[in-house]
Design an enzyme around this catalytic site. Structure first.
Site, mmCIF file in Angstrom:
data_model
loop_
_atom_site.group_PDB
_atom_site.id
_atom_site.type_symbol
_atom_site.label_atom_id
_atom_site.label_comp_id
_atom_site.label_asym_id
_atom_site.label_seq_id
_atom_site.Cartn_x
_atom_site.Cartn_y
_atom_site.Cartn_z
ATOM 1 N N TYR A 144 9.581 2.327 -35.799
ATOM 2 C CA TYR A 144 9.862 3.481 -36.346
ATOM 3 C C TYR A 144 8.760 3.801 -37.538
ATOM 4 O O TYR A 144 8.583 2.941 -38.336
ATOM 5 C CB TYR A 144 11.240 3.245 -37.013
ATOM 6 C CG TYR A 144 11.583 4.446 -37.760
ATOM 7 C CD1 TYR A 144 11.965 5.742 -37.205
ATOM 8 C CD2 TYR A 144 11.805 4.490 -39.367
ATOM 9 C CE1 TYR A 144 12.461 6.812 -38.028
ATOM 10 C CE2 TYR A 144 12.275 5.497 -40.025
ATOM 11 C CZ TYR A 144 12.768 6.467 -39.379
ATOM 12 O OH TYR A 144 13.163 7.432 -40.216
ATOM 13 N N ASP A 239 1.694 -0.388 -40.057
ATOM 14 C CA ASP A 239 2.946 0.299 -41.043
ATOM 15 C C ASP A 239 3.277 -0.797 -41.486
ATOM 16 O O ASP A 239 4.542 -1.376 -40.893
ATOM 17 C CB ASP A 239 3.526 1.250 -39.916
ATOM 18 C CG ASP A 239 4.733 1.909 -40.839
ATOM 19 O OD1 ASP A 239 4.931 1.653 -41.925
ATOM 20 O OD2 ASP A 239 5.477 2.695 -40.399
ATOM 21 N N LYS A 267 9.151 1.735 -49.363
ATOM 22 C CA LYS A 267 10.206 0.519 -50.015
ATOM 23 C C LYS A 267 9.935 -0.224 -51.100
ATOM 24 O O LYS A 267 9.749 0.472 -52.222
ATOM 25 C CB LYS A 267 10.615 -0.140 -48.590
ATOM 26 C CG LYS A 267 11.097 0.849 -47.458
ATOM 27 C CD LYS A 267 11.726 0.283 -46.272
ATOM 28 C CE LYS A 267 12.591 1.157 -45.587
ATOM 29 N NZ LYS A 267 12.054 1.533 -44.140
#
Ligand SMILES: *Cc1c(COP(=O)(O)O)cnc(C)c1O
Length: 431
Positions: A144, A239, A267
């Site tokens: 994702y 990522d 995050k």
């Protein structure tokens, strides 16, 4: 456990917000039941609108690595607030955080701040395309990278359980430039590269994927990708929105000793505020506007409050390397407890763990890619989730997520979680 207020809020929310939530997995669709509406959180605990307390194993999907409402981060935000909330002009703090990120993350020589992980990955792909003059890129099944159009092709996380991995609204034209490979297979990459000579701008992946549940790279896999990218002039993008500042100070790239060309972050980098970043080699990042031709911008990018929170978080992690050994010890102790419960009951469900990330897969098969992750019994996971929740443990509401531990978890709390796990397993297996 009363849930009246959460229930009432959810009923009302559904009238005004699609599905009642601002991000799909929050709706609990994969596990059944209504979502909890959260009033506040502190340390290792999160409290719902009905004042039930839960021990936190999601931590806002990763950012709250030091636990909730950490006084040092709160203090940084409050101090920044006194000087105004947004200027739309450069600030000293942006220079400080850029310098710090570059010193912490091996691959990053220059960095651009954005407002989310989604923005970071969308921008990184654009830059890789601009830099190479090529259109296609490879992504891994079940990984994702946020909700950018070109990534919503066999995407992990919410996209799996929502049942629309190929979202309507993503055009065929967009999808044709996204090539898919199973994770952990260098052979698959080699054949894609051979079939698309000089056409592939980038390979993007979660070096340690957490969005199909936690899956570990096979020995030599990341190194193999590095070699192929060097040989073919392909930009390797890690990522690390999830793994950055968590698996180690410098993320998975530090832990595994493989340096990508570009890295996306999110995050933890915002200390709980909406922040993302992308960075990499100077010659690639100098393609970004205004130093280069690839356009990317943001009204609120580098927002002073967000930068204050992020800077406080990163400074703490940078100057307290013991945080990572502490997190690893908490992860080890929790998973050892889980395993011994399963052993006692003669169950051999797979637990994948790395430091403070883990997933318990309800399958006895090894899980090393998306296909093997999908062997999990998601109905059983749903019952386990509810059993844990009723015992005051807040897990991610889907089988295909990693859990994120925080330093706020004491030995005592770890013991409580293991006990709840044992009772929950017995309940759902009918043993
Ligand atoms: C969460 C996540 C994203 C998206 O970040 P948002 O801030 O939710 O847009 C991208 N990549 C990975 C690996 C993630 O875990």
């Amino acid at each position: 456990m009363r849930k009246d207020r959460s229930k009432a809020l959810f009923e009302k929310a559904k009238q005004f917000i699609p599905g009642g939530v601002n991000s799909p997995v929050r709706a609990f669709r994969a596990v059944g039941g209504d979502p909890l509406f959260i009033k506040r959180a502190d340390g290792a605990f999160i409290y719902d609108e009905d004042d039930n307390a839960y021990i936190e194993l999601i931590n806002s999907w990763g950012p709250m690595i030091l636990g909730h409402n950490h006084p040092m981060i709160r203090e940084a935000i409050v101090r920044a607030l006194e000087n105004g909330t947004s200027f739309g002009a450069p600030t000293a703090r942006e220079v400080e955080i850029a310098e710090l990120i570059i010193s912490m993350v091996p691959s990053v020589e220059k960095v651009r701040m954005v407002n989310s992980g989604t923005e970071a990955t969308m921008s990184a792909i654009r830059v890789a395309r601009g830099f190479t003059g090529r259109d296609k890129f490879i992504k891994m099944e079940g990984h994702y990278h946020g909700h950018g159009d070109s990534f919503l092709i066999s995407a992990g996380s919410g996209a799996i359980t929502m049942g629309n991995p190929d979202s309507p609204g993503v055009t065929v034209g967009t999808a044709k430039d996204t090539l898919l490979a199973p994770y952990n297979s260098l052979e698959a990459i080699e054949s894609l590269v051979a079939a698309n000579p000089n056409e592939i701008a980038a390979i993007i992946l979660e070096p340690v994927p957490g969005n199909m549940g936690l899956v570990l790279p096979k020995p030599g896999y990341l190194e193999g990708l590095r070699k192929i990218c060097d040989r073919e002039g392909i930009v390797l993008i890690f990522d690390e929105v999830m793994t950055g500042f968590r698996l180690a100070k410098g993320g998975a790239q530090e832990l595994f000793g493989v340096t990508p060309d570009m890295t996306t972050l999110g995050k933890i980098i915002g200390g709980g505020m909406p922040v993302g970043a992308y960075g990499g080699k100077k010659e690639i990042m100098d393609f970004v506007s205004p130093s280069g031709p690839v356009y990317q911008a943001g009204t609120l990018s580098g927002n002073p409050i967000a930068m204050a929170a992020g800077l406080a978080m990163l400074r703490h992690l940078d100057s307290h390397p013991e945080v990572f050994s502490q997190l690893n010890a908490i992860g080890d102790s929790l998973v050892t407890g889980f395993r011994s419960v399963l052993d006692e009951l003669g169950l051999n469900f797979t637990i994948n763990q790395l430091g403070s990330m883990y997933t318990l897969f309800f399958t006895d098969q090894e899980v090393y890619d998306f296909e093997t992750a999908k062997k999990s019994d998601t109905a059983l996971f749903g019952r386990y989730f509810q059993a844990m929740l009723s015992r005051g443990i807040y897990l991610a509401p889907s089988q295909y997520e990693s859990l994120f531990l925080s330093t706020a978890l004491t030995e005592d709390l770890v013991g409580k979680i293991v006990t709840a796990h044992g009772e929950s397993i017995i309940e759902v297996m009918g043993r």
